[in-house]
Each structure stands twice: as structure tokens, then as C-alpha cells.
Design a protein around this motif. Structure first.
Motif, PDB file in Angstrom:
ATOM      1  N   ALA A  93      -6.713 -14.489 -54.522  1.00 20.96           N
ATOM      2  CA  ALA A  93      -5.307 -14.257 -53.838  1.00 20.96           C
ATOM      3  C   ALA A  93      -4.656 -15.153 -53.631  1.00 20.96           C
ATOM      4  O   ALA A  93      -3.358 -15.137 -53.742  1.00 20.96           O
ATOM      5  CB  ALA A  93      -5.633 -12.925 -52.989  1.00 20.96           C
ATOM      6  N   CYS A  94      -5.252 -16.236 -52.999  1.00 16.33           N
ATOM      7  CA  CYS A  94      -4.352 -17.346 -52.693  1.00 16.33           C
ATOM      8  C   CYS A  94      -5.015 -18.626 -53.338  1.00 16.33           C
ATOM      9  O   CYS A  94      -5.882 -19.008 -52.722  1.00 16.33           O
ATOM     10  CB  CYS A  94      -4.169 -17.417 -51.211  1.00 16.33           C
ATOM     11  SG  CYS A  94      -5.568 -17.362 -50.278  1.00 16.33           S
ATOM     12  N   THR A  95      -4.741 -18.765 -54.698  1.00 20.39           N
ATOM     13  CA  THR A  95      -5.300 -19.983 -55.367  1.00 20.39           C
ATOM     14  C   THR A  95      -5.106 -21.257 -54.376  1.00 20.39           C
ATOM     15  O   THR A  95      -6.079 -22.017 -54.710  1.00 20.39           O
ATOM     16  CB  THR A  95      -4.880 -20.091 -56.788  1.00 20.39           C
ATOM     17  OG1 THR A  95      -5.159 -18.867 -57.286  1.00 20.39           O
ATOM     18  CG2 THR A  95      -5.603 -21.225 -57.341  1.00 20.39           C
TER      19      THR A  95
ATOM     20  N   ASN B 267       0.009 -13.410 -47.993  1.00 22.73           N
ATOM     21  CA  ASN B 267       0.321 -12.891 -46.938  1.00 22.73           C
ATOM     22  C   ASN B 267       1.266 -11.487 -47.048  1.00 22.73           C
ATOM     23  O   ASN B 267       1.287 -10.766 -45.851  1.00 22.73           O
ATOM     24  CB  ASN B 267       0.466 -13.603 -45.816  1.00 22.73           C
ATOM     25  CG  ASN B 267      -0.612 -14.189 -44.970  1.00 22.73           C
ATOM     26  OD1 ASN B 267      -1.840 -14.091 -45.601  1.00 22.73           O
ATOM     27  ND2 ASN B 267      -0.444 -14.715 -43.791  1.00 22.73           N
ATOM     28  N   TYR B 268       1.934 -11.605 -47.864  1.00 25.69           N
ATOM     29  CA  TYR B 268       2.798 -10.263 -47.878  1.00 25.69           C
ATOM     30  C   TYR B 268       2.548  -8.904 -47.657  1.00 25.69           C
ATOM     31  O   TYR B 268       3.042  -8.100 -46.897  1.00 25.69           O
ATOM     32  CB  TYR B 268       3.672 -10.548 -49.369  1.00 25.69           C
ATOM     33  CG  TYR B 268       4.665  -9.153 -49.319  1.00 25.69           C
ATOM     34  CD1 TYR B 268       5.802  -9.500 -48.658  1.00 25.69           C
ATOM     35  CD2 TYR B 268       4.489  -8.177 -50.018  1.00 25.69           C
ATOM     36  CE1 TYR B 268       6.918  -8.435 -48.747  1.00 25.69           C
ATOM     37  CE2 TYR B 268       5.315  -7.075 -50.343  1.00 25.69           C
ATOM     38  CZ  TYR B 268       6.419  -6.965 -49.444  1.00 25.69           C
ATOM     39  OH  TYR B 268       7.555  -5.960 -49.462  1.00 25.69           O
ATOM     40  N   PRO B 269       1.295  -8.512 -48.452  1.00 26.19           N
ATOM     41  CA  PRO B 269       0.739  -7.233 -47.988  1.00 26.19           C
ATOM     42  C   PRO B 269       0.503  -6.976 -46.437  1.00 26.19           C
ATOM     43  O   PRO B 269       0.884  -5.905 -46.002  1.00 26.19           O
ATOM     44  CB  PRO B 269      -0.369  -7.218 -48.964  1.00 26.19           C
ATOM     45  CG  PRO B 269      -0.081  -8.128 -50.140  1.00 26.19           C
ATOM     46  CD  PRO B 269       0.591  -9.250 -49.245  1.00 26.19           C
ATOM     47  N   THR B 270      -0.093  -7.844 -46.066  1.00 25.87           N
ATOM     48  CA  THR B 270      -0.588  -7.794 -44.487  1.00 25.87           C
ATOM     49  C   THR B 270       0.792  -7.543 -43.603  1.00 25.87           C
ATOM     50  O   THR B 270       0.876  -6.703 -42.790  1.00 25.87           O
ATOM     51  CB  THR B 270      -1.398  -8.871 -44.083  1.00 25.87           C
ATOM     52  OG1 THR B 270      -2.570  -8.665 -44.808  1.00 25.87           O
ATOM     53  CG2 THR B 270      -1.442  -8.711 -42.498  1.00 25.87           C
ATOM     54  N   TYR B 271       1.783  -8.768 -43.578  1.00 24.87           N
ATOM     55  CA  TYR B 271       2.869  -8.768 -42.969  1.00 24.87           C
ATOM     56  C   TYR B 271       3.879  -7.451 -43.371  1.00 24.87           C
ATOM     57  O   TYR B 271       4.655  -6.882 -42.663  1.00 24.87           O
ATOM     58  CB  TYR B 271       3.448  -9.999 -43.367  1.00 24.87           C
ATOM     59  CG  TYR B 271       2.794 -11.248 -42.752  1.00 24.87           C
ATOM     60  CD1 TYR B 271       1.860 -11.155 -42.091  1.00 24.87           C
ATOM     61  CD2 TYR B 271       3.368 -12.531 -43.073  1.00 24.87           C
ATOM     62  CE1 TYR B 271       1.209 -12.335 -41.611  1.00 24.87           C
ATOM     63  CE2 TYR B 271       2.775 -13.829 -42.526  1.00 24.87           C
ATOM     64  CZ  TYR B 271       1.581 -13.379 -41.787  1.00 24.87           C
ATOM     65  OH  TYR B 271       0.937 -14.595 -41.387  1.00 24.87           O
TER      66      TYR B 271
END
Length: 447
Positions: free
Chosen positions: A12-14, A285-289
Motif C-alpha cells: 500500500a505504500c511502496t 495514511n489517508y484511510p486511517t486519517y
């Protein structure tokens, strides 16, 4: 995305995928050759495909794509092998070219080393004109060496600063809304000071220190400071005079001064739990934030150190094994992977920006007016890895077989600077070590 335990999920974060030991690549004795013995073949038959095992959602998308491809026609059969993510790059590195698959996935910065070691073939003659034309400029920049393309990705990556609107407003901090009005470095520092005055412990910034500044996060996350100051990790095959310029030294001295404002974020929740107002991290980190802050979440560009705001970019890509005897079939499968259906499914699974123009334009997150439009805007202005001026934003990490040495030495320097070392000495030391390695390896030239 970040897993529940706040450790980075690789795919998800290459950018963080390179937490795996890129240094293993540096140990490879490169032959300096190019374009190995790939043969077009009949375009029919069984082809082998290697990919790294990542999140279950991503694995499921890839497995579904393979199943769909196999059932959609009868000329080509794909046999997919998922390899453990943490060992993937080491496995490809240790495998002889003749034993590699017809199609393989690789992380962007590893590409040049695999080309140098004759493990990848150019894909230009085997993927369709439509596929190449639909790839974003940023994706093509990452996959190009000497005018030839060795890989294209389904998705890309990007950096920004997430802000807590409620805390910013309470401190009276005005913040940028686009790349065009990015904070200057001085304005960013002033914002930290203003936020500190309203913060109980004085910690107002998260830089994902828990990822480790000496690793790939250090390079991906903070090389943009060097680029924004007009410097570079490597220029014309040399680090001295690029990495250690007075402007780069000054910029990293400013970065060093921010430590007093940084929450170490050992639990990964500094921003989501309102302990800090600003978080310097990537799209993942967008989904969590978003879930934590809702309408109070704002997305901002990194600060401008004089050469315009910059961001890292680059991600996993697909290429053709240099020794394949069926490159036509390999190209046909890559075409299929990069169609709108599969790219959209993959980027919905991992939240990354699509690396094709059509899927990017249609993305609910990244389209014009979407919550992550900033990342798309940045990727729409790619610099490649050499022409880093004010007109561009998204910079490709140096496309060279010597990248493992560059990232190792820069990460070491960044970490020591953050710990209090003199920026001038640390960058000069890193530049000398990089140049010595390049000298020892004839510049890692790929004919």
C-alpha cells in the motif's frame, strides 16, 4: 495504508516497501550489460509470472486478474507465483536470469540494478501503443533508461502533509490549499511554533519517525527537502556538488531544527489521536486519517525550500524477464494487467494513485475535486530523476544500478543529522562514499 500495529504495509505504500534490504542489490556484481536475450516467441503458450505477496486485498485482485485473463482467451495461460514480500527483492536478486519468469514485478528503484544485471528486457516492443500511451508520465519516467522502458506500474505514490483543521484554526495558522501556494520552509517553521504555543507538550509534528530515518523511508520521505533546495542525490553520475551543496546543507539544518516539535510516534497514532496537528507522510495514511478526523482532515504539499515543493514518487512495476522466450505473450498479459478494470480494482484495494491516465481521472480519491487531488496534481508534474527545477514536483529516485548505495548513505546522513550531527559534514561524507562506490563500479554504466 498502515497496519493496525502501525507498521508499514509494504504494497500500500511502496515507498516503504523498500524497508526491505535494498543493500542486498549493491552486493550484486553487475555485468554492466544491457538488453539480454529476450525473444518474442509465438505469443502463445504458458508464461510464468512472479509477484510479491502483500496485503490480502491486493493479492486477491492480482489472482482475480490472472483468472480473468486465463478465461478470457485460450492462446496464453498465466501461471502466477506469489513470493513472500519481505524476501521478494532478495529472491529476484539471487536468481539467475535464466531462471526468472517471463513476467516479474519489481519495486521501482530496483529496476536499474536488475537491468544492469541483465535480468530485465525492454518492454517497448511487446506492450501495446495504447498501454504505453495511457501510462502516466510519472510512471514512464520511473521505468525508463536510455530511452527504453523496462517497466510500467499499476499504481504510483506520493507525499504530503496531513493537517488537522481544528488544531490549525485554533492556533491561527493559515495553511496552503494547493502546490501553487505551498508553505516556504520559514512559513512551515513558523506554523510549528504557532502550533506549539497551543499544544500541551509542544509536539506538533509527526514525520513517521517510527519507520526509521536511516532506511528507505528516510530517502523517500526527505530527499524532497534536498530537491526542493535545488540539490540532488546524484547529478551526472556524481554526488559531490549535488548532495552537499550549501543550499542542501542549509535545508537539512532547518529539518534538524524541527526535531524539538516532533512526536516520536512510537505507537503510530500521533496524528490520528490529535496529539499533533501535522503529519509528514504519504498517500497510504489517508484511510486511517480520514476515518479519525473526518472533515477536519486537510491535505497539504510539502514546504518549498526555494526550488519549488517536491515529492517522491514511484512504486511497484511490471516488466519482462530478460531471458524469456515468449515476450509477446508477456506483453499481452501486461497490457491486460494495466487495463482500467484491473488498475481500478488494485488501487481501490490499496488506496494508491493509479498509474494510468484513464483510471486516475476516474478515481474517486484522486480525480479533480477528490480528497487526494493534491497527489494527482503533483504526479502530473513529473521531474524524472534529472531535470529537477521549479516547473516540476514529483521526483523519481535516481534511476541507476547504484541506487542501493545512494539510499543507504543518504539515509545514514539524514539519521545522523536528525540526531544532531553537522549537516555539512554528514552530507559531504555521504557524497564521498557514494562517489567512491560509483568509481569502484565504473559508474554503473548501462550501455
Amino acid at each position: 495504508m498502515i497496519a493496525g500495529n502501525s507498521r508499514p504495509r509494504r504494497t500500500a505504500c511502496t515507498t516503504l516497501a523498500l524497508v526491505l534490504p535494498l543493500a542486498a542489490l549493491a552486493a550484486c556484481g553487475g555485468s554492466g550489460g544491457s538488453d539480454a536475450s529476450a525473444e518474442g516467441g509465438s505469443g502463445k503458450g504458458t508464461i510464468s509470472v512472479w509477484a510479491h505477496q502483500g496485503q490480502k486485498s491486493e493479492d486477491a485482485v492480482l489472482q482475480a486478474a490472472v483468472k480473468s485473463f486465463n478465461s478470457s482467451q485460450s492462446k496464453i495461460k498465466v501461471e502466477l507465483k506469489l513470493l513472500p514480500g519481505n524476501d521478494y527483492t532478495k529472491t529476484v536478486t539471487a536468481t539467475e536470469a535464466s531462471k526468472l519468469p517471463d513476467v516479474l514485478e519489481f519495486d521501482g528503484p530496483t529496476m536499474a540494478n536488475f537491468v544492469y544485471n541483465k535480468k530485465l528486457a525492454p518492454i517497448d516492443d511487446y506492450v501495446s501503443v495504447k498501454t504505453m500511451g495511457n501510462a502516466t508520465d510519472a510512471s514512464k519516467a520511473q521505468g525508463e533508461i536510455g530511452g527504453k522502458h523496462y517497466g510500467l506500474g499499476m499504481y504510483d505514490s506520493g507525499l504530503g502533509i496531513y493537517g488537522n483543521k481544528k488544531l490549525l484554526d485554533a492556533a491561527g495558522v493559515k495553511y496552503p490549499t494547493s502546490v501553487a501556494d505551498a508553505w516556504t520552509a520559514a512559513e512551515f517553521t513558523a506554523a510549528l511554533k504557532a502550533l506549539k504555543a497551543k499544544d500541551s507538550d509542544g509536539k506538533t509534528l509527526d514525520i513517521s519517525e517510527q519507520y526509521g530515518l536511516a532506511g528507505e523511508w528516510g530517502t523517500y520521505g526527505f530527499a524532497p527537502i534536498v530537491w526542493s533546495a535545488g540539490g540532488s542525490l546524484l547529478k551526472d553520475g556524481k554526488a559531490e556538488g549535488a548532495l552537499d551543496t550549501p543550499a542542501a546543507v542549509s535545508a537539512l539544518k532547518t529539518f534538524q531544527s524541527w526535531k524539538t516539535y516532533v512526536d516520536p510516534n512510537t505507537d503510530g497514532n500521533a496524528f490520528a489521536k490529535d496529539r499533533v496537528a501535522l503529519s509528514w507522510v504519504g498517500h497510504w495514511n489517508y484511510p486511517t486519517y480520514s476515518k479519525a478526523l473526518g472533515d477536519d482532515l486537510v491535505v497539504l504539499p510539502l514546504p518549498d525550500f526555494g526550488n519549488g515543493p517536491k515529492t517522491g514518487q514511484g512504486s511497484w512495476a511490471w516488466g519482462i524477464g530478460a531471458d524469456t522466450k515468449n515476450a509477446k505473450a508477456a506483453g499481452t498479459f501486461i497490457d491486460y494487467l494495466l487495463n482500467d478494470t484491473n488498475v481500478t480494482a488494485m488501487t481501490k484495494a490499496n488506496g494508491a494513485p493509479p498509474a494510468t491516465t484513464t483510471a486516475l481521472a476516474a478515481s474517486e480519491l484522486y480525480k479533480q475535486g477528490g480528497p487526494l487531488q493534491l497527489f494527482a496534481d503533483q504526479l502530473a508534474k513529473p521531474c524524472g530523476d534529472s531535470q529537477i527545477d521549479k516547473s516540476c514536483v514529483a521526483v523519481t529516485r535516481p534511476v541507476t544500478a547504484g541506487y542501493p548505495t545512494i539510499t543507504a548513505k543518504f539515509g545514514e546522513a539524514l539519521n545522523s543529522i536528525y540526531g544532531g550531527a553537522d549537516p555539512k559534514d554528514a552530507l559531504a561524507k555521504a557524497a564521498r562514499a557514494i562517489d567512491q562506490d560509483f568509481s569502484d563500479n565504473a559508474g554503473y554504466k548501462i550501455p
